[in-house]
Every structure is written in structure tokens, then in C-alpha cells.
Design a protein around this motif. Structure first.
Motif, mmCIF file in Angstrom:
data_model
loop_
_atom_site.group_PDB
_atom_site.id
_atom_site.type_symbol
_atom_site.label_atom_id
_atom_site.label_comp_id
_atom_site.label_asym_id
_atom_site.label_seq_id
_atom_site.Cartn_x
_atom_site.Cartn_y
_atom_site.Cartn_z
ATOM 1 N N LEU A 168 -3.209 11.698 4.526
ATOM 2 C CA LEU A 168 -2.219 12.036 5.552
ATOM 3 C C LEU A 168 -2.748 13.071 6.535
ATOM 4 O O LEU A 168 -2.518 12.976 7.743
ATOM 5 N N MET A 169 -3.479 14.078 6.069
ATOM 6 C CA MET A 169 -3.957 15.142 6.948
ATOM 7 C C MET A 169 -4.968 14.625 7.964
ATOM 8 O O MET A 169 -5.130 15.213 9.042
ATOM 9 N N LEU B 19 0.824 -1.200 0.000
ATOM 10 C CA LEU B 19 0.000 0.000 0.000
ATOM 11 C C LEU B 19 0.863 1.257 0.000
ATOM 12 O O LEU B 19 0.569 2.232 -0.706
ATOM 13 N N ALA B 20 1.929 1.248 0.780
ATOM 14 C CA ALA B 20 2.812 2.417 0.838
ATOM 15 C C ALA B 20 3.487 2.674 -0.497
ATOM 16 O O ALA B 20 3.751 3.826 -0.858
ATOM 17 N N LEU B 21 3.752 1.618 -1.251
ATOM 18 C CA LEU B 21 4.417 1.772 -2.545
ATOM 19 C C LEU B 21 3.458 2.206 -3.649
ATOM 20 O O LEU B 21 3.838 2.951 -4.553
ATOM 21 N N THR C 235 4.837 6.042 4.649
ATOM 22 C CA THR C 235 5.487 4.784 4.999
ATOM 23 C C THR C 235 4.461 3.696 5.296
ATOM 24 O O THR C 235 3.261 3.961 5.444
ATOM 25 N N ALA C 236 4.968 2.465 5.411
ATOM 26 C CA ALA C 236 4.100 1.342 5.776
ATOM 27 C C ALA C 236 3.522 1.527 7.170
ATOM 28 O O ALA C 236 2.401 1.099 7.451
ATOM 29 N N GLY C 237 4.275 2.187 8.064
ATOM 30 C CA GLY C 237 3.764 2.434 9.400
ATOM 31 C C GLY C 237 2.539 3.326 9.411
ATOM 32 O O GLY C 237 1.605 3.123 10.202
ATOM 33 N N LEU C 238 2.522 4.347 8.529
ATOM 34 C CA LEU C 238 1.347 5.212 8.431
ATOM 35 C C LEU C 238 0.144 4.445 7.904
ATOM 36 O O LEU C 238 -0.986 4.638 8.377
ATOM 37 N N PHE C 239 0.359 3.576 6.912
ATOM 38 C CA PHE C 239 -0.743 2.772 6.408
ATOM 39 C C PHE C 239 -1.247 1.813 7.480
ATOM 40 O O PHE C 239 -2.449 1.563 7.594
ATOM 41 N N ALA C 240 -0.339 1.272 8.289
ATOM 42 C CA ALA C 240 -0.760 0.396 9.384
ATOM 43 C C ALA C 240 -1.601 1.164 10.388
ATOM 44 O O ALA C 240 -2.601 0.650 10.911
ATOM 45 N N GLN C 241 -1.240 2.415 10.661
ATOM 46 C CA GLN C 241 -2.028 3.230 11.579
ATOM 47 C C GLN C 241 -3.412 3.510 11.013
ATOM 48 O O GLN C 241 -4.420 3.474 11.741
ATOM 49 N N TRP C 242 -3.476 3.780 9.710
ATOM 50 C CA TRP C 242 -4.772 4.021 9.066
ATOM 51 C C TRP C 242 -5.645 2.766 9.112
ATOM 52 O O TRP C 242 -6.843 2.836 9.428
ATOM 53 N N LEU C 243 -5.060 1.604 8.827
ATOM 54 C CA LEU C 243 -5.822 0.355 8.882
ATOM 55 C C LEU C 243 -6.310 0.069 10.297
ATOM 56 O O LEU C 243 -7.430 -0.425 10.492
ATOM 57 N N ARG C 244 -5.477 0.385 11.268
ATOM 58 C CA ARG C 244 -5.870 0.167 12.665
ATOM 59 C C ARG C 244 -7.096 1.009 13.007
ATOM 60 O O ARG C 244 -8.032 0.548 13.670
ATOM 61 N N MET C 245 -7.100 2.259 12.569
ATOM 62 C CA MET C 245 -8.236 3.136 12.841
ATOM 63 C C MET C 245 -9.496 2.658 12.130
ATOM 64 O O MET C 245 -10.607 2.838 12.630
ATOM 65 N N GLN C 246 -9.335 2.034 10.963
ATOM 66 C CA GLN C 246 -10.483 1.591 10.194
ATOM 67 C C GLN C 246 -11.110 0.312 10.747
ATOM 68 O O GLN C 246 -12.324 0.116 10.671
ATOM 69 N N PHE C 247 -10.274 -0.569 11.334
ATOM 70 C CA PHE C 247 -10.763 -1.903 11.661
ATOM 71 C C PHE C 247 -10.914 -2.180 13.154
ATOM 72 O O PHE C 247 -11.600 -3.129 13.522
ATOM 73 N N ILE C 248 -10.280 -1.411 14.022
ATOM 74 C CA ILE C 248 -10.492 -1.625 15.449
ATOM 75 C C ILE C 248 -11.934 -1.253 15.806
ATOM 76 O O ILE C 248 -12.393 -0.156 15.503
ATOM 77 N N TRP D 220 0.537 16.430 11.482
ATOM 78 C CA TRP D 220 1.802 17.025 11.877
ATOM 79 C C TRP D 220 2.970 16.545 11.002
ATOM 80 O O TRP D 220 4.064 17.085 11.093
ATOM 81 N N ARG D 221 2.711 15.550 10.162
ATOM 82 C CA ARG D 221 3.754 15.038 9.282
ATOM 83 C C ARG D 221 3.546 15.495 7.845
ATOM 84 O O ARG D 221 3.910 14.807 6.900
ATOM 85 N N LYS D 222 2.999 16.674 7.662
ATOM 86 C CA LYS D 222 2.738 17.190 6.324
ATOM 87 C C LYS D 222 4.029 17.236 5.519
ATOM 88 O O LYS D 222 5.049 17.736 5.965
#
Length: 242
Positions: free
Chosen positions: A188-189, A178-180, A201-214, A194-196
Motif C-alpha cells: 500500500l505504501m 486478490l483483494a480478499l 480494495t479491488a480498485g487498489l489491486f487494479a491500480q497495482w496491476l496497471r503499474m506492473q503491466f503497462i 496517502w491511504r494508510k
């Protein structure tokens, strides 16, 4: 197959060679290597397997090649020595032996690493470049032990462990892909304003997936009567507020 010094053993390598597997691996610097035997007149008894031993004195006489290679993610000055030899621990198997040294930040050369390749037609540069690809497994081991919880496994059966590893590996590969592929459309916003301007990265996509599925009621989204799956609406899980 790329093998480090821990697994470069006769019991592993010889059966693989019978299956047409080609091996490049690092061995101890004191591994017994010999030049091929010189031609000799016919005589009774078995033919010699080994010629002169490749010792420290002979190593000093080998020509040195200095070059710059892309190794471990960056261009590095290296110097190599190479010889066609036979390895005693492999029962006289012909190998390409390469001694590789790297230029260190303190402007000295590292201790030589001895790499053996069963493909004797490879050049010393090719052997070093191919073996350097093995480093890719080290970050994977780091992620397995530090981030994937392998150091604290609770699975009791082999089947459960293999299933757990498949799920974690698939999740890891998914975030990398996904990151690629989808970095341009990543919100991102909404995830990390704050990381504008930062790299996605893959870590950001993992954070997004966590928010979507938890807290997502996935079990109730499947209707067994119709056999259809309808994407459920996220619930108000307190973990999403972190």
C-alpha cells in the motif's frame, strides 16, 4: 433461477420448468392469481382450474408477518403476506405468492412487491430472502456499463465480443480475489501512501496491476525456440508516471 418482472413470461418459464429448473421471480401486482378450485362433484366436461380470484379485498384478509431480514446488505424490517395460488399466465401452475413490503426511512411501508415461487413448499421468508440474492447482478451490470466499456462497444463479431467479455470478466474476478486473499501483503505504501490504514480494495489491486503491466514487453518475453517464458523487465513507459 431468479427473474425480475421484465422476464417473467410464460414463454421463458414453462420450458425451464420442463427441465426441472425452479423459478422465483417478481411479477406485476395485478397478475391474475386464483385460489385452487374447491372440490366439486363429478360432472361432465373439464375440471375447473381456478377458484376464487386473489383480488385486493382478499389480500387485505391475509395474515401479515412482520420480521427483520438481511436484505441488500443490511437488516431491514419487512412485512409479508403469502398464499398458495395458481397463476393464469402460467396455465394454472401452482405457485407460492408472496407480497413483500419494506419499511422506508420516512417511517412508512413501501408499495407491496409480488413475488412468485414455483416451489410451493417454501415459506414466505425463504422466498423473500432467496429473491433478494438477485440484487448481486445489479452492481455487475453497473460495472459492465460504466467501468468495463460495454456502453461503447466496438467489436463487430460475436466471437470477438464474447472473447472480450471473458477477458474483462476474468480481470475483474482476479482483482476481487486478490483483494480478499492477499490484502495483508499488499504494498500500500508504494501504491497509495496517502491511504494508510485504509481497506485494501479491488480498485487498489487494479491500480497495482496497471503499474506492473503497462509498458511491459510481454510479447518479447517468450522464446519460441526454447518454448520458455521469462518475466520481462518493465520499460520506462510515460504512462507509469501518471
Amino acid at each position: 433461477m431468479l427473474i425480475d418482472a421484465w422476464f417473467m413470461r410464460r414463454g421463458l418459464i414453462l420450458p425451464l420448468l420442463e427441465q426441472q429448473v425452479r423459478i422465483i421471480g417478481q411479477v406485476r401486482r395485478d397478475t391474475a392469481l386464483f385460489l385452487p378450485p374447491e372440490p366439486e362433484p363429478k360432472r361432465r366436461g373439464p375440471k375447473r382450474k381456478y377458484g376464487q380470484r386473489v383480488d385486493a379485498a382478499m389480500l387485505e384478509t391475509l395474515p401479515i408477518q412482520e420480521m427483520e431480514l438481511m436484505l441488500y446488505g443490511k437488516v431491514q424490517p419487512v412485512r409479508v403476506r403469502s398464499v398458495f395460488a395458481v397463476a393464469r399466465f402460467l396455465k394454472g401452475l401452482p405457485v407460492r405468492a408472496v407480497w413483500c413490503e419494506m419499511f422506508l426511512p420516512d417511517h412508512t411501508w413501501s408499495r407491496p412487491r409480488l413475488i412468485l415461487a414455483t416451489e410451493t413448499d417454501l415459506s414466505a421468508q425463504q422466498v423473500v430472502e432467496i429473491y433478494a440474492e438477485r440484487w448481486g447482478i445489479e452492481p455487475l451490470f453497473h460495472n459492465l456499463k460504466r467501468w468495463w466499456g460495454v456502453a461503447n462497444l466496438w467489436q463487430q463479431s460475436k466471437a470477438a465480443l464474447e472473447l472480450w467479455m471473458q477477458i474483462r470478466s476474468t480481470a475483474y474476478a482476479l482483482t476481487q480475489l486478490l483483494a480478499l486473499q492477499l490484502w495483508q501483503s499488499f504494498p500500500l505504501m508504494a501504491i497509495a501512501p496517502w491511504r494508510k490504514g485504509a481497506m485494501i480494495t479491488a480498485g487498489l489491486f487494479a491500480q497495482w496491476l496497471r503499474m506492473q503491466f503497462i509498458g511491459l514487453p510481454v510479447r518479447g518475453a517468450y522464446d519460441p525456440k526454447s518454448g520458455q517464458f521469462v518475466m520481462p523487465v518493465p520499460g520506462h513507459d510515460q504512462r507509469l508516471q501518471c
